[in-house]
Motif scaffolding. Sequence first.
Motif, short mmCIF file in Angstrom:
data_model
loop_
_atom_site.label_atom_id
_atom_site.label_comp_id
_atom_site.label_asym_id
_atom_site.label_seq_id
_atom_site.Cartn_x
_atom_site.Cartn_y
_atom_site.Cartn_z
N UNK A 8 0.82 -1.18 0.00
CA UNK A 8 0.00 0.00 0.00
C UNK A 8 0.86 1.24 0.00
N UNK A 9 0.42 2.26 -0.74
CA UNK A 9 1.15 3.51 -0.78
C UNK A 9 0.97 4.30 0.50
N UNK A 10 -0.18 4.15 1.15
CA UNK A 10 -0.45 4.89 2.38
C UNK A 10 -0.89 3.91 3.45
N UNK A 11 -0.69 4.25 4.72
CA UNK A 11 -1.02 3.33 5.80
C UNK A 11 -1.95 3.94 6.84
N UNK A 12 -2.56 5.06 6.56
CA UNK A 12 -3.43 5.70 7.54
C UNK A 12 -4.70 4.88 7.74
N UNK A 13 -5.27 4.99 8.93
CA UNK A 13 -6.50 4.28 9.26
C UNK A 13 -7.66 4.91 8.49
N UNK A 14 -8.52 4.07 7.95
CA UNK A 14 -9.72 4.52 7.25
C UNK A 14 -10.87 4.58 8.25
N UNK A 15 -11.51 5.73 8.33
CA UNK A 15 -12.58 5.92 9.31
C UNK A 15 -13.94 5.78 8.62
N UNK A 16 -14.68 4.77 9.06
CA UNK A 16 -15.98 4.44 8.45
C UNK A 16 -17.09 4.71 9.45
N UNK A 47 -17.64 3.17 13.28
CA UNK A 47 -18.65 3.66 14.22
C UNK A 47 -20.04 3.40 13.63
N UNK A 48 -20.97 3.09 14.54
CA UNK A 48 -22.34 2.79 14.11
C UNK A 48 -23.31 3.70 14.83
N UNK A 49 -24.18 4.35 14.06
CA UNK A 49 -25.25 5.17 14.61
C UNK A 49 -26.58 4.63 14.13
N UNK A 50 -27.57 4.61 15.03
CA UNK A 50 -28.87 4.06 14.66
C UNK A 50 -29.89 5.14 14.31
N UNK A 51 -29.51 6.40 14.51
CA UNK A 51 -30.43 7.48 14.15
C UNK A 51 -29.64 8.68 13.65
N UNK A 52 -30.28 9.48 12.81
CA UNK A 52 -29.63 10.62 12.18
C UNK A 52 -29.26 11.71 13.19
N UNK A 53 -30.11 11.93 14.19
CA UNK A 53 -29.87 13.00 15.16
C UNK A 53 -28.57 12.79 15.92
N UNK A 54 -28.37 11.59 16.43
CA UNK A 54 -27.13 11.29 17.16
C UNK A 54 -25.93 11.36 16.24
N UNK A 55 -26.08 10.82 15.05
CA UNK A 55 -25.00 10.86 14.06
C UNK A 55 -24.56 12.29 13.79
N UNK A 56 -25.51 13.19 13.56
CA UNK A 56 -25.17 14.57 13.25
C UNK A 56 -24.56 15.29 14.45
N UNK A 57 -25.05 15.00 15.64
CA UNK A 57 -24.54 15.68 16.83
C UNK A 57 -23.13 15.23 17.19
N UNK A 58 -22.76 14.00 16.79
CA UNK A 58 -21.44 13.46 17.14
C UNK A 58 -20.53 13.32 15.92
N UNK A 59 -20.88 13.98 14.84
CA UNK A 59 -20.11 13.80 13.60
C UNK A 59 -18.66 14.26 13.75
N UNK A 60 -17.75 13.44 13.28
CA UNK A 60 -16.31 13.71 13.30
C UNK A 60 -15.86 14.02 11.87
N UNK A 61 -15.33 15.23 11.66
CA UNK A 61 -14.97 15.60 10.29
C UNK A 61 -13.73 14.88 9.77
N UNK A 62 -13.17 13.97 10.57
CA UNK A 62 -12.08 13.12 10.09
C UNK A 62 -12.62 11.86 9.41
N UNK A 63 -13.94 11.72 9.39
CA UNK A 63 -14.56 10.55 8.75
C UNK A 63 -14.22 10.49 7.27
#
Length: 248
Positions: A8-16, A47-63
């Motif tokens: 692999x050319x890069x080894x950074x962790x992929x955030x899903x 990371x797993x979110x079951x609803x949009x509200x929690x997902x948006x409130x905890x969103x990490x822009x490194x995703x």
Amino acid sequence: MPNTETTNALSSIIRIVVVEDEQSEFDYLRPMLEKYFNSIDREFKLRHFRDAKTFLSEYDDATDIILMDIELGSESGMEAARSIRQIDEDVVIIFCTKMAQFAVQGYQVNALDFIVKPYTYENLAFRLNRAMKTLGKERRFILVKTKEGSQNLPLDDILYFDVFGHSLGIHTKKQTLYSWGSLGKYEESLKNQGFLRCSNSALVNARHIQTIRGKEVLIDNGDKITISRPRHKSFLQALSLWTGANIK
């Protein structure tokens, strides 16, 4: 025997991030993600979110990648995606849905793709390959021992392999190299990378298939490769799985 390695050319962790309200759907998806990232030798954080509200409130822009169900109970995954696009223009969004007619709306939020449930591992892997390329985080290589010496070749540059006399031809965008060993060894090494066996003497890169005409594969450089009768059905099935399209 060919000397092969993938790097692999890069080894950074992929955030899903998976936004899915049904636990059974997430449980179905998770091992596929593990299989895919193991196959390309990359670490990933999930990371797993079951609803949009929690997902948006905890969103990490490194995703890096969001796998989003369009129907989140009483909420809309499409509306959640619109909100994300206001704060993150680059994150890759792939919609997962049982209703394909809604998925086309994904282009309004610059979604990379959509996948219709129930899907297979091959369908998912095809879209994750696109996502990794879009992110610029996948550049896979194969080390081949040729008559001119060992060379590290980008997989995307390889058009096809074929048997040439007692040698193995490796046809790339720029040149043809000759190696020793079994075509089957390369087939096994590259089985999860979109290289498909169309005859006893040829292995083609699905990324470079321009069209199928009867018993011929037309490669995007103009070369034509024959599909053998015994392998015709299995080749088309493998191509259908890889592309997610129904090819007959």
